[in-house]
Design a protein around this motif. Structure first.
Motif: not given
Length: 520
Positions: A63-66, A104-108, A176-178, A188-196
């Protein structure tokens, strides 16, 4: 993995290109993963699991921060491209980078960032293996009246001014994660989903984490398709694994014991990076009971310590003697003129005046930290130093130091602390304010109306010079009261095989895995 096999890898991303992508974005283009595998080792597990507020440490680049910080602890853009303040620090607007997507391909979006902030506010307080969420989260955000998405930006409206919200948010507090990664309860519903640049592919608790390249990362593709980070708590075992070619590098705080660094630095088959860090070794006093409820005995203990000998010998020159509460990496916020004297004669006189303790004082050390720093040896030196000025002492090494401290069954605690962001307010407000959880629950017994007043003034002071002066006054007060005393300012040495290039470590001892690449 041995050096000769790594030299044959053919995909290399220059470090400057990676850094440029982090700072400017890359238009959201999908990147093809690199190739081959890198194996690293760390003293601790950099994955904490689904019950943790973050799941993984920032080092793993999932994941990445703001906002992040530079090497002088100044806030710089990460997922936020820019920010601005209005209404005297009561309204802060963060404009996001364009073209960023989660793994997961969804936009930030601004809405997804708001969902993360609202989650933090909702689940606090919650403990973390990395940085815990405080009740109310005022240490991170101030008193939040509202946070919302406006025209693609994230807007914080605060009840009271915050002098430097970007510095407070930097790192963990602006993860920030999805929103799809979280359950309704904030877990968490499953594994982390970030933008890193990496995703968490596999985790075996206490043993290893396996990362794979994120095909949706907004920056250049990482040079390694797969990184394995092994957990090796024992310092000698970590070194043995590196020398045997079982791992390609040792990372994270305390990766190398200070005494181990010189031998690797003299060996051209390895690369040692020793960079200044925000880590400071502190001695924390239990002033809720005798003998250290007496300020004269806290002063005596402080004067009994030969910091030069500890940093030059036991810490092998990888640390500087501590003095001001804030280390030099805080720049001009560190108080000038604050010194820590070594004066055993004065210490003995204070003990004679106050009366020597009837029973040995307890020097408490965490067993987990003895694999990162030579704390058993340092504690023994402290024990001898205290005894020489008339304060008998004993050393206790415990696994669950939190429970020991909350029971009040200690007198001095030796440990290393840092900040998760670029804001000194975190240290003062979290540890030493009269109502701070650390102060109250761990029996520090420090109560100072003047300290509380100055900390609150500094938190809302938007003039940089005035805020700096307030922090100097705070540190002079702490140097006189001594609830916690800085023992040493620690550099953080890490080491890799010479065939690993692009090694970069922040002052928060975060190694940029996305920048690592086979050396040319």
């Amino acid at each position: 993995m041995r050096a000769e096999s790594m030299m044959r890898r053919h995909v290399w991303i220059p470090l400057m290109a990676v850094l440029a992508a982090l700072l400017t974005g890359c238009g959201g283009q999908e990147a093809a993963p690199g190739s081959d595998e890198l194996t690293l080792a760390a003293p601790r597990d950099l994955v904490a699991g689904p019950e943790d507020p973050y799941y993984v440490h920032q080092t793993l680049r999932v994941w990445e921060p703001l906002v992040t910080v530079d090497d002088r602890l100044r806030p710089v853009p990460a997922l936020a491209a820019s920010w601005s303040a209005a209404d005297g620090g009561r309204r802060w607007t963060f404009t996001l980078r364009e073209g960023v997507r989660f793994s997961d391909g969804t936009p930030l979006t601004a809405e997804s960032v708001v969902a993360n902030v609202e989650r933090f506010l909702r689940i606090a307080p919650r403990q973390s293996a990395f940085f815990s969420l405080d009740a109310g989260m005022e240490a991170a955000y101030g008193k939040v009246d509202d946070v919302r998405a406006e025209a693609g930006a994230v807007v914080f409206t605060l009840e009271e001014p915050v002098a430097d919200l970007p510095a407070r948010l930097a790192g963990f507090f602006s993860m920030v994660q999805s929103p799809r990664a979280f359950t309704a309860s904030g877990g968490f519903a499953g594994k982390p989903v970030g933008t890193g640049p990496y995703t968490l592919a596999e985790w075996v608790k206490g043993q290893r984490a396996v990362l794979t390249a994120n095909p949706h990362h907004h920056g250049p593709a990482p040079a390694y398709e797969r990184i394995v980070v092994r957990v090796i708590p024992d310092a000698n075992a970590r070194v043995a694994a590196l020398r045997a070619g079982e791992v390609d590098g040792l990372i994270d705080k305390g990766a190398l014991l200070p005494a181990q660094a010189p031998a690797f630095a003299a060996d051209d088959t390895f690369r040692v990076l020793r960079s200044p860090s925000v880590l400071t070794h502190y001695l924390t006093f239990n002033a809720s009971r005798r003998p250290f409820s007496d300020p004269r005995l806290r002063e005596a203990a402080d004067l009994a310590i030969d910091r030069q000998a500890i940093t030059g010998t036991l810490l092998a020159g990888t640390a500087a003697p501590g003095s001001a509460f804030l280390s030099p990496v805080f720049g001009d916020l560190a108080a000038p003129g604050v010194t820590a004297a070594y004066d055993p004669a004065r210490a003995r006189a204070l003990v004679a005046e106050a009366g020597a303790p009837a029973a040995p004082v307890t020097i408490l050390v965490s067993s987990a930290e003895t694999g990162q720093f030579p704390y058993a040896d340092i504690a023994e030196v402290l024990r001898t130093s205290l005894a020489q000025v008339g304060i008998p002492a004993k050393v206790t090494v415990a696994e669950a130091t939190k429970a020991v401290m909350e029971a009040g069954d200690y007198d001095v605690f030796l440990s290393a602390y840092s900040v998760p962001n670029g804001d000194a307010d975190y240290l003062f407000r979290r540890f030493l304010r009269s109502d701070a959880a650390w102060n109250v629950e761990r029996r520090l017994g420090y109560r100072s109306a003047e300290f509380d007043r100055l900390v609150d003034l500094a938190a809302t002071e938007t003039d940089a010079a005035a805020r700096r002066d307030l922090y100097h006054r705070i540190q002079r007060l702490l140097a006189a009261d001594r609830p916690m005393v800085p023992l040493a300012y620690q550099d953080n040495p890490i080491v890799t095989a010479a065939a690993v290039g692009g090694v970069r470590q922040s002052v928060a001892y975060v190694v940029d895995l996305g920048a690592l690449a086979p050396s040319t």
